[in-house]
Scaffold this active site. Structure first.
Site, PDB file in Angstrom:
ATOM      1  N   ASN A 158       0.809  -1.226   0.000  1.00  0.00           N
ATOM      2  CA  ASN A 158       0.000   0.000   0.000  1.00  0.00           C
ATOM      3  C   ASN A 158       0.842   1.276   0.000  1.00  0.00           C
ATOM      4  O   ASN A 158       0.417   2.304  -0.518  1.00  0.00           O
ATOM      5  CB  ASN A 158      -0.959   0.013   1.199  1.00  0.00           C
ATOM      6  CG  ASN A 158      -0.229  -0.001   2.529  1.00  0.00           C
ATOM      7  OD1 ASN A 158       0.797  -0.655   2.681  1.00  0.00           O
ATOM      8  ND2 ASN A 158      -0.767   0.722   3.503  1.00  0.00           N
ATOM      9  N   LYS A 181      12.967  -6.763  -0.243  1.00  0.00           N
ATOM     10  CA  LYS A 181      11.976  -7.616  -0.896  1.00  0.00           C
ATOM     11  C   LYS A 181      10.661  -6.852  -0.962  1.00  0.00           C
ATOM     12  O   LYS A 181       9.942  -6.729   0.023  1.00  0.00           O
ATOM     13  CB  LYS A 181      11.761  -8.941  -0.163  1.00  0.00           C
ATOM     14  CG  LYS A 181      11.022  -9.960  -1.053  1.00  0.00           C
ATOM     15  CD  LYS A 181      10.425 -11.106  -0.290  1.00  0.00           C
ATOM     16  CE  LYS A 181       9.037 -10.807   0.224  1.00  0.00           C
ATOM     17  NZ  LYS A 181       8.028 -10.597  -0.846  1.00  0.00           N
ATOM     18  N   GLU A 255       5.876  -3.589  11.929  1.00  0.00           N
ATOM     19  CA  GLU A 255       4.707  -2.690  11.993  1.00  0.00           C
ATOM     20  C   GLU A 255       3.568  -3.439  11.335  1.00  0.00           C
ATOM     21  O   GLU A 255       3.597  -3.716  10.140  1.00  0.00           O
ATOM     22  CB  GLU A 255       5.024  -1.367  11.277  1.00  0.00           C
ATOM     23  CG  GLU A 255       3.998  -0.282  11.569  1.00  0.00           C
ATOM     24  CD  GLU A 255       2.847  -0.316  10.584  1.00  0.00           C
ATOM     25  OE1 GLU A 255       1.777  -0.878  10.957  1.00  0.00           O
ATOM     26  OE2 GLU A 255       3.001   0.189   9.476  1.00  0.00           O
ATOM     27  N   CYS A 290      -2.581   1.565   7.383  1.00  0.00           N
ATOM     28  CA  CYS A 290      -2.443   0.890   8.669  1.00  0.00           C
ATOM     29  C   CYS A 290      -2.924   1.732   9.840  1.00  0.00           C
ATOM     30  O   CYS A 290      -3.449   1.209  10.811  1.00  0.00           O
ATOM     31  CB  CYS A 290      -0.999   0.465   8.883  1.00  0.00           C
ATOM     32  SG  CYS A 290       0.195   1.820   8.778  1.00  0.00           S
ATOM     33  N   GLU A 389      -9.045  -5.622  11.265  1.00  0.00           N
ATOM     34  CA  GLU A 389      -8.661  -4.668  10.228  1.00  0.00           C
ATOM     35  C   GLU A 389      -9.245  -5.122   8.887  1.00  0.00           C
ATOM     36  O   GLU A 389      -8.986  -6.240   8.440  1.00  0.00           O
ATOM     37  CB  GLU A 389      -7.144  -4.567  10.149  1.00  0.00           C
ATOM     38  CG  GLU A 389      -6.648  -3.486   9.215  1.00  0.00           C
ATOM     39  CD  GLU A 389      -5.138  -3.317   9.279  1.00  0.00           C
ATOM     40  OE1 GLU A 389      -4.666  -2.164   9.301  1.00  0.00           O
ATOM     41  OE2 GLU A 389      -4.424  -4.330   9.309  1.00  0.00           O
TER      42      GLU A 389
END
Length: 493
Positions: A158, A181, A255, A290, A389
């Site tokens: 994102n 990556k 995170e 997030c 979420e």
């Protein structure tokens, strides 16, 4: 039907970088990158296997001693130059983001990345240890700060470019080499970033790229020459990464997203509070952020006004081709994500009151993965919609009657990345900031995540910090040195 053929022609080729060698093939079957705005295949992305991962890590390990020996002011200058190059190519980054992730206004993320790179460029020449007192032995005792050597950088789909600024910049500034990556869906922004690293004068081998899926990620994280891992993504992937990292006890900065509450009191600017949730949970990044305030907790006396304001804002949002100026909202990342989000919406219809949205968009957008901004009211704080979420354009609204009750609901999830409070009561604002269990608290507004401020989560939202000196120290090891100054005691004849 949208047409991105002109943009696709200008995309850099998805490829891997080992030292100064670019490679367009991998051991695993290639991944087909799809334009989420059109549903059409764009390009085949090479997928690395363990051999390619090993090649990238060995290139980084081979360059580590030389990069560490580069004088700090030269590292500073290279990183500053990198920041300037990212800014120079911001429109190109924006075009890539429009195609590979359906992101409108993607050039703003290049500005964000450049600010982080330049901030940490300044830290490169300010890393130092300290002198410590020593007793009871008279000695010179001092502390050194040293890089880990090779850092694995695993970024999310994102905000791929933003994450590179937050992760790669402090790792490089502190003297580490990196293996990046990127996610399978959005590798091209990373390829351009790596090209600019070389253009900025950063030596070959300091920045390496492997494109791949879970197999490449596992091989990278478990590699014995990787000294640290920094990862942003979802909880299932985080668990897999932590299991792989455990093989060598490799430390991980993570995170992992959130389910952030936005608490709006009647004495505050409730219109601003409504806008914060409406535009971030339902419009910006198509809700795929997030720290977005995806739970809106409203004091009962202003509930109706806030809900009306939210609906007015989301229904006026400009949804469409992310390559077109003025568009506010694009598609979600993939058909699988759209199907998953639509399933959550379907289940929520039976538990909460659907206020607006809830469907896929048709017309010229029918082939893409566009979902209407969706708002649910009367959401039970214990429901799936309030607890998990969504990572899509869905907002859950609940009502509270007391400050204590609002705090309990806000803290009542396993996540703890961010929380927001709208109130004009100064004492209440500081009480809430103290009582809310989250790594970032916004009072009457939302943080822009400046590079000067530590960012990270509590509870299930991860561990470690990005930003500020804390974000730099994540990539440095501490070494103590002890030099006795008194002559050794006599042992006698």
């Amino acid at each position: 039907m949208l047409d991105h053929s002109a943009l696709i022609e200008g995309l850099p080729e998805p490829r891997m970088l080992f030292g100064d060698h670019w490679q367009g093939t991998g051991a695993e079957s290639p991944f087909t990158m799809v334009d989420p705005s059109t549903g059409k295949a764009v390009v085949e992305v090479p997928m690395a296997g363990p051999a390619e991962v090993d090649q990238a890590v060995e290139a980084a390990a081979g360059a580590a001693a030389g990069w560490r020996a580069v004088p700090p002011h030269r590292r500073r200058d290279m990183l500053w130059r990198l920041g300037e190059l990212v800014l120079r190519d911001r429109e190109r980054f924006g075009q890539i983001a429009a195609v590979e992730q359906g992101l409108p206004g993607g050039s703003q993320y290049a500005r964000f990345c450049a600010e982080w790179v330049k901030y940490y460029a300044g830290w490169a020449e300010k890393i130092h240890g300290s002198i410590s007192p020593s007793y009871p032995v008279d000695a010179l005792a001092y502390v050194l700060k040293e890089p880990f050597g090779v850092v694995a950088v695993i970024t999310p789909f994102n905000e791929s470019l933003a994450a590179l600024g937050m992760k790669a910049a402090p790792a490089l500034a502190s003297g580490n080499c990196i293996v990046i990556k990127p996610p399978e869906q959005t590798p091209v922004q990373t390829v351009l970033f790596a090209e600019l690293c070389l253009e900025a004068g950063i030596p070959a081998g300091v920045v390496n790229v492997v494109t791949g899926g879970p197999a490449a990620g596992e091989a990278l994280v478990s590699h014995p020459k990787v000294g640290k891992v920094t990862f942003t993504g979802g909880l299932p992937t985080a668990r897999a990464i932590l299991r792989s990292a455990a093989a060598n006890l490799t430390p991980v900065v993570s995170e992992l997203g959130g389910k952030s509450a936005n608490i709006v009191f009647a004495d505050g600017d409730w219109k601003a509070g409504a806008a914060l949730s409406a535009l971030n949970a339902c419009v910006n990044l198509a809700g795929q952020g997030c720290m977005f305030p995806t739970r809106l907790l409203v004091e009962g006396s202003i509930h109706d006004q806030v809900v009306k304001e939210v609906v007015d804002l989301v229904t006026r949002a400009r949804i469409g081709d992310p390559a077109e100026r003025g568009i506010q909202m694009g598609p979600v990342i993939s058909a699988e994500s759209a199907e998953r989000i639509h399933g959550i919406i379907g289940r929520a219809r039976g538990e909460s009151r659907l206020v607006t949205g809830g469907d896929r968009l048709g017309g010229d957008l029918a082939d893409g993965y566009f979902i209407e901004p969706t708002v649910f009211d009367d959401v039970d704080p214990g429901s799936e919609l309030a607890q998990n979420e969504v990572f899509g354009p869905v907002l859950a609204i609940s009502t509270f009657e007391s400050e204590h009750g609002a705090v309990d609901v806000a803290n009542g999830t396993s996540a703890g990345l961010a929380a927001y409070v709208f109130t004009d009561d100064l004492r209440r604002a500081h009480r809430m900031a103290r009582e809310l269990q989250a790594g970032s608290i916004g009072i009457n507004g939302m943080s822009t995540v400046p590079p000067t401020l530590p960012f990270g989560g509590y509870k299930g939202s991860g561990s470690g910090r990005e930003g500020g000196i804390e974000g730099l120290l994540e990539f440095l090891q501490t070494k103590s040195v002890f030099v006795p100054l008194s002559p050794p005691a006599s042992t006698g004849p």
